[in-house]
Structures are given as structure tokens and as C-alpha cells.
Motif scaffolding. Structure first.
Motif, PDB file in Angstrom:
ATOM      1  N   ARG A  22     -25.091 114.129  58.499  1.00 46.18           N
ATOM      2  CA  ARG A  22     -24.205 113.535  57.498  1.00 46.18           C
ATOM      3  C   ARG A  22     -24.148 112.009  57.596  1.00 46.18           C
ATOM      4  O   ARG A  22     -23.429 111.378  56.840  1.00 46.18           O
ATOM      5  CB  ARG A  22     -22.797 114.116  57.636  1.00 46.18           C
ATOM      6  N   GLY A  23     -24.923 111.413  58.517  1.00 44.60           N
ATOM      7  CA  GLY A  23     -24.984 109.955  58.595  1.00 44.60           C
ATOM      8  C   GLY A  23     -24.206 109.332  59.731  1.00 44.60           C
ATOM      9  O   GLY A  23     -24.087 108.111  59.816  1.00 44.60           O
ATOM     10  N   TYR A  24     -23.643 110.136  60.605  1.00 43.08           N
ATOM     11  CA  TYR A  24     -22.844 109.621  61.715  1.00 43.08           C
ATOM     12  C   TYR A  24     -23.686 109.602  62.988  1.00 43.08           C
ATOM     13  O   TYR A  24     -23.432 110.317  63.941  1.00 43.08           O
ATOM     14  CB  TYR A  24     -21.576 110.453  61.881  1.00 43.08           C
ATOM     15  N   ASP A  25     -24.669 108.726  63.004  1.00 41.37           N
ATOM     16  CA  ASP A  25     -25.621 108.609  64.094  1.00 41.37           C
ATOM     17  C   ASP A  25     -25.239 107.459  65.031  1.00 41.37           C
ATOM     18  O   ASP A  25     -24.128 106.932  64.957  1.00 41.37           O
ATOM     19  CB  ASP A  25     -27.025 108.404  63.530  1.00 41.37           C
ATOM     20  N   ALA A  26     -26.144 107.076  65.911  1.00 47.44           N
ATOM     21  CA  ALA A  26     -25.881 105.994  66.878  1.00 47.44           C
ATOM     22  C   ALA A  26     -25.584 104.680  66.171  1.00 47.44           C
ATOM     23  O   ALA A  26     -24.719 103.910  66.611  1.00 47.44           O
ATOM     24  CB  ALA A  26     -27.072 105.837  67.825  1.00 47.44           C
ATOM     25  N   GLN A  27     -26.257 104.438  65.085  1.00 49.20           N
ATOM     26  CA  GLN A  27     -26.015 103.211  64.320  1.00 49.20           C
ATOM     27  C   GLN A  27     -24.578 103.204  63.778  1.00 49.20           C
ATOM     28  O   GLN A  27     -23.888 102.189  63.831  1.00 49.20           O
ATOM     29  CB  GLN A  27     -27.033 103.134  63.181  1.00 49.20           C
ATOM     30  N   TRP A  28     -24.130 104.343  63.275  1.00 47.39           N
ATOM     31  CA  TRP A  28     -22.751 104.468  62.805  1.00 47.39           C
ATOM     32  C   TRP A  28     -21.768 104.266  63.950  1.00 47.39           C
ATOM     33  O   TRP A  28     -20.753 103.578  63.794  1.00 47.39           O
ATOM     34  CB  TRP A  28     -22.509 105.829  62.137  1.00 47.39           C
ATOM     35  N   GLN A  29     -22.050 104.857  65.107  1.00 48.75           N
ATOM     36  CA  GLN A  29     -21.135 104.720  66.245  1.00 48.75           C
ATOM     37  C   GLN A  29     -20.948 103.250  66.625  1.00 48.75           C
ATOM     38  O   GLN A  29     -19.843 102.819  66.958  1.00 48.75           O
ATOM     39  CB  GLN A  29     -21.638 105.531  67.441  1.00 48.75           C
ATOM     40  N   LYS A  30     -22.006 102.475  66.554  1.00 43.81           N
ATOM     41  CA  LYS A  30     -21.917 101.048  66.860  1.00 43.81           C
ATOM     42  C   LYS A  30     -21.039 100.328  65.831  1.00 43.81           C
ATOM     43  O   LYS A  30     -20.149  99.551  66.195  1.00 43.81           O
ATOM     44  CB  LYS A  30     -23.312 100.424  66.892  1.00 43.81           C
ATOM     45  N   VAL A  31     -21.267 100.596  64.546  1.00 44.89           N
ATOM     46  CA  VAL A  31     -20.461  99.981  63.484  1.00 44.89           C
ATOM     47  C   VAL A  31     -19.008 100.402  63.616  1.00 44.89           C
ATOM     48  O   VAL A  31     -18.087  99.587  63.464  1.00 44.89           O
ATOM     49  CB  VAL A  31     -21.026 100.343  62.087  1.00 44.89           C
ATOM     50  N   ARG A  32     -18.775 101.651  63.946  1.00 44.99           N
ATOM     51  CA  ARG A  32     -17.421 102.182  64.134  1.00 44.99           C
ATOM     52  C   ARG A  32     -16.699 101.433  65.256  1.00 44.99           C
ATOM     53  O   ARG A  32     -15.546 101.026  65.101  1.00 44.99           O
ATOM     54  CB  ARG A  32     -17.509 103.679  64.454  1.00 44.99           C
ATOM     55  N   GLU A  61     -25.566 104.391  50.699  1.00 44.12           N
ATOM     56  CA  GLU A  61     -25.964 103.001  50.935  1.00 44.12           C
ATOM     57  C   GLU A  61     -24.810 102.148  51.477  1.00 44.12           C
ATOM     58  O   GLU A  61     -25.035 101.066  52.015  1.00 44.12           O
ATOM     59  CB  GLU A  61     -26.524 102.383  49.638  1.00 44.12           C
ATOM     60  N   LEU A  62     -23.567 102.645  51.379  1.00 44.97           N
ATOM     61  CA  LEU A  62     -22.403 101.897  51.867  1.00 44.97           C
ATOM     62  C   LEU A  62     -21.898 102.390  53.220  1.00 44.97           C
ATOM     63  O   LEU A  62     -20.866 101.948  53.700  1.00 44.97           O
ATOM     64  CB  LEU A  62     -21.256 101.983  50.841  1.00 44.97           C
ATOM     65  N   ARG A  63     -22.643 103.283  53.840  1.00 40.76           N
ATOM     66  CA  ARG A  63     -22.170 103.913  55.068  1.00 40.76           C
ATOM     67  C   ARG A  63     -21.920 102.932  56.198  1.00 40.76           C
ATOM     68  O   ARG A  63     -21.016 103.136  57.004  1.00 40.76           O
ATOM     69  CB  ARG A  63     -23.171 105.005  55.437  1.00 40.76           C
ATOM     70  N   LEU A  64     -22.655 101.828  56.263  1.00 39.85           N
ATOM     71  CA  LEU A  64     -22.489 100.849  57.351  1.00 39.85           C
ATOM     72  C   LEU A  64     -21.932  99.517  56.858  1.00 39.85           C
ATOM     73  O   LEU A  64     -21.921  98.545  57.601  1.00 39.85           O
ATOM     74  CB  LEU A  64     -23.841 100.626  58.047  1.00 39.85           C
ATOM     75  N   VAL A  65     -21.436  99.474  55.634  1.00 35.61           N
ATOM     76  CA  VAL A  65     -20.919  98.236  55.044  1.00 35.61           C
ATOM     77  C   VAL A  65     -19.442  98.083  55.411  1.00 35.61           C
ATOM     78  O   VAL A  65     -18.614  98.922  55.050  1.00 35.61           O
ATOM     79  CB  VAL A  65     -21.109  98.240  53.509  1.00 35.61           C
ATOM     80  N   LYS A  66     -19.115  97.012  56.117  1.00 37.02           N
ATOM     81  CA  LYS A  66     -17.767  96.822  56.642  1.00 37.02           C
ATOM     82  C   LYS A  66     -16.697  96.823  55.554  1.00 37.02           C
ATOM     83  O   LYS A  66     -15.604  97.332  55.758  1.00 37.02           O
ATOM     84  CB  LYS A  66     -17.688  95.536  57.462  1.00 37.02           C
TER      85      LYS A  66
END
Length: 108
Positions: A34-44, A80-85
């Protein structure tokens, strides 16, 4: 649930509620899918470090720690907005559940 003879004060019995939750969970895929990968964890982590208070409570003048990062526009509709602050909000559990609804697993 149709055919269930257990009496409840409203809604399905516990057994059918559990089965519905399992069916919902199975249909969603894994968090990584669903898009909650390592990259998401960092942004989170970055978001919670920069905005550690629940933004909804802060607007109301209360100080409550944030524990979740919420996507304003859902990842399912706007990947496309999943990592946009600017699409993220720091929230407490209570406000996150208020936004999504306590029985969100029924929204399939």
C-alpha cells in the motif's frame, strides 16, 4: 449478519465482526504493497520530528502528542502525493480515528 441468531445491541456479533475485519485486512494487501515502505518510514519520522503535536488538537488550543502521520489526500487515490510533506498531518490516535471512522474496515 444474515442468518446469525446471536443477539446484540446493534451491529454484527463479535464472531461476524472479527470475520469482516479479517476479510477487510485480507483485501487491503500488506503495508508495503500500500506504499508504506522504508522510504515512507523515513518521511514519517521526519514529519513527526518536525511536527510532534497533533495538528487537530493544536488548532483547538490543546497540546497532545502526535503518534501517526495522516495523508490528507489518500495514497489510494493520490499515490504521487504519498511522500509530499504538504499532504501530511501529524495526529494523535483519537483524531486519526475521528477522521477515518472507528469502523473504517467496513468501507470496502
Amino acid at each position: 449478519h444474515q442468518g446469525c441468531h446471536k443477539l446484540t445491541t446493534g451491529g454484527p456479533c463479535e464472531e461476524h465482526r472479527r470475520k469482516e475485519r479479517q476479510r477487510y485486512d485480507d483485501s487491503r494487501g500488506t503495508s508495503t504493497e500500500r506504499g508504506y515502505d522504508a522510504q515512507w518510514q523515513k518521511v514519517r519520522r521526519v514529519k513527526l520530528n518536525s511536527d510532534p503535536l497533533c495538528e487537530v488538537h493544536a488548532e483547538r488550543g490543546y497540546v497532545v502528542a502526535a503518534v501517526l502521520v495522516h495523508h490528507i489526500k489518500p495514497v489510494s487515490e493520490y499515490p504521487e502525493l504519498r511522500l509530499v510533506k504538504s499532504n501530511l498531518m501529524s495526529l494523535c490516535n483519537e483524531c486519526h480515528e475521528e477522521i477515518h471512522g472507528k469502523d473504517r474496515f467496513k468501507r470496502t
